[in-house]
Enzyme design. Structure first.
Site: not given
Ligand code: NDP
Length: 285
Positions: A43, A48, A73, A110
């Site tokens: 995704d 981004y 998006k 988006h």
């Molecule tokens: P998430 O809720 O997926 O959280 C990501 C965070 O969690 C990072 O800091 C990561 O750290 C940490 N993390 C991941 N796995 C673990 C684990 N197993 N244990 C502990 N910490 C963990 O946030 P996102 O905002 O990235 O949401 C996911 C996806 O949704 C995005 O990447 C994007 O593709 C989409 N999105 C879409 C939006 C929209 O407007 N349509 C808005 C926001 C997101 P680390 O990387 O250091 O592991």
């Protein structure tokens, strides 16, 4: 990998890998690691700034294109040509070019801002042409979603919205089910807000199953029929986040998690005028 069938028959893996906020220079390595770990659903978004790196990773992976499900998006278009439809198609071509692909599996509007009706008309063409196998929206509240559905031919296949233990969206999901729209969660871990990874309720449930809080959260969403796209740049967490199909939460576990809902966003409200203006002011082609 478990999957859901979208309203046009397209199959979508229920668990994928999100790349929001991964810096462009780190994205190729992260996506290569994710694909090596077993992710087949990616995704990204024009906004981004890392579509090219996602595309480079896809190419380097050697995985057959039809084994991957790739979402990108469309950012809010401003019609400098006077035609939002033309701008949408041009933005789509730009995304495809950056990704190095001939088609995407899912193309999303988006934000529910600007002339998204014009954007949707163009996206319906892209869908008919097979260049976007499915089309959908993101961040649409139920009123906007119903309005779009009631005045257009194609029902969005997906609505990707904030959804996590503190903002669960059960009523919004019920509406989407009724209207044939698949719910997809963004921010499944609320990006770590509210100390999600040490939350006592989630930690207790995780202990009962010998799993991590992250795995419990993803399993809870999947058991609700929500598509999830967790983000991590760490290979060990990528693997952990995939490993959620060998246990099941009980009804009692699900009820306890339901009590964590605050009913509101932990990020921002797409109906807040200041945020609407800020998002609308960003220019991304
Ligand atoms: P998430 O809720 O997926 O959280 C990501 C965070 O969690 C990072 O800091 C990561 O750290 C940490 N993390 C991941 N796995 C673990 C684990 N197993 N244990 C502990 N910490 C963990 O946030 P996102 O905002 O990235 O949401 C996911 C996806 O949704 C995005 O990447 C994007 O593709 C989409 N999105 C879409 C939006 C929209 O407007 N349509 C808005 C926001 C997101 P680390 O990387 O250091 O592991």
């Amino acid at each position: 990998m478990n999957s859901v069938i979208l309203n046009n028959g397209v199959e979508m893996p229920i668990l994928g890998f999100g790349v929001f906020q991964i810096p462009e220079e780190e994205t190729q390595a992260a996506v290569e690691a994710a694909v090596a770990a077993g992710y087949r659903h990616l995704d990204t978004a024009a906004s981004y700034g890392n579509e090219a790196a996602v595309g480079a990773a896809v190419k380097a992976s050697g995985i057959a294109r039809d084994e991957l499900f790739i979402t990108t998006k469309l950012w809010i278009q401003h019609a400098p040509t006077g035609s939002v439809e033309e701008d949408t198609k041009r933005a789509f071509e730009n995304s495809l070019h950056r990704l190095g692909l001939d088609y995407v599996d899912l193309y999303l509007i988006h934000q529910p801002l600007g002339d998204y009706y014009g954007e949707w008309r163009a996206m319906q063409d892209l869908n008919r042409e097979g260049r976007a196998r499915a089309i959908g929206v993101s961040n649409f509240h139920p009123d906007r979603l119903v309005d779009l559905i009631d005045h257009n031919g194609t029902v969005p296949a997906v609505n990707q919205i904030e959804s996590h233990p503190f903002h669960q969206r059960a009523a919004d999901q019920a509406l989407m089910v009724e209207r044939g729209v698949q719910i997809e969660s963004w921010g499944p871990f609320a990006e770590g807000k509210n100390d999600v990874f040490t939350n006592p309720v989630l930690s207790t449930i995780a202990g009962e199953h010998g799993k991590s809080v992250a795995q419990v959260v993803l399993r809870w969403l999947i058991q609700r029929g929500v598509v999830v796209i967790p983000k991590s740049v760490r290979p060990e967490r990528m693997a952990e986040n995939l490993d959620v199909f060998d246990f099941a939460l009980t009804e009692e576990n699900m009820s306890r998690i339901a009590t964590l809902d605050t009913g509101g966003s932990l990020f921002f409200d797409h109906r807040d005028p200041a945020m609407v203006s800020w998002l609308g002011g960003r220019r991304i082609s």
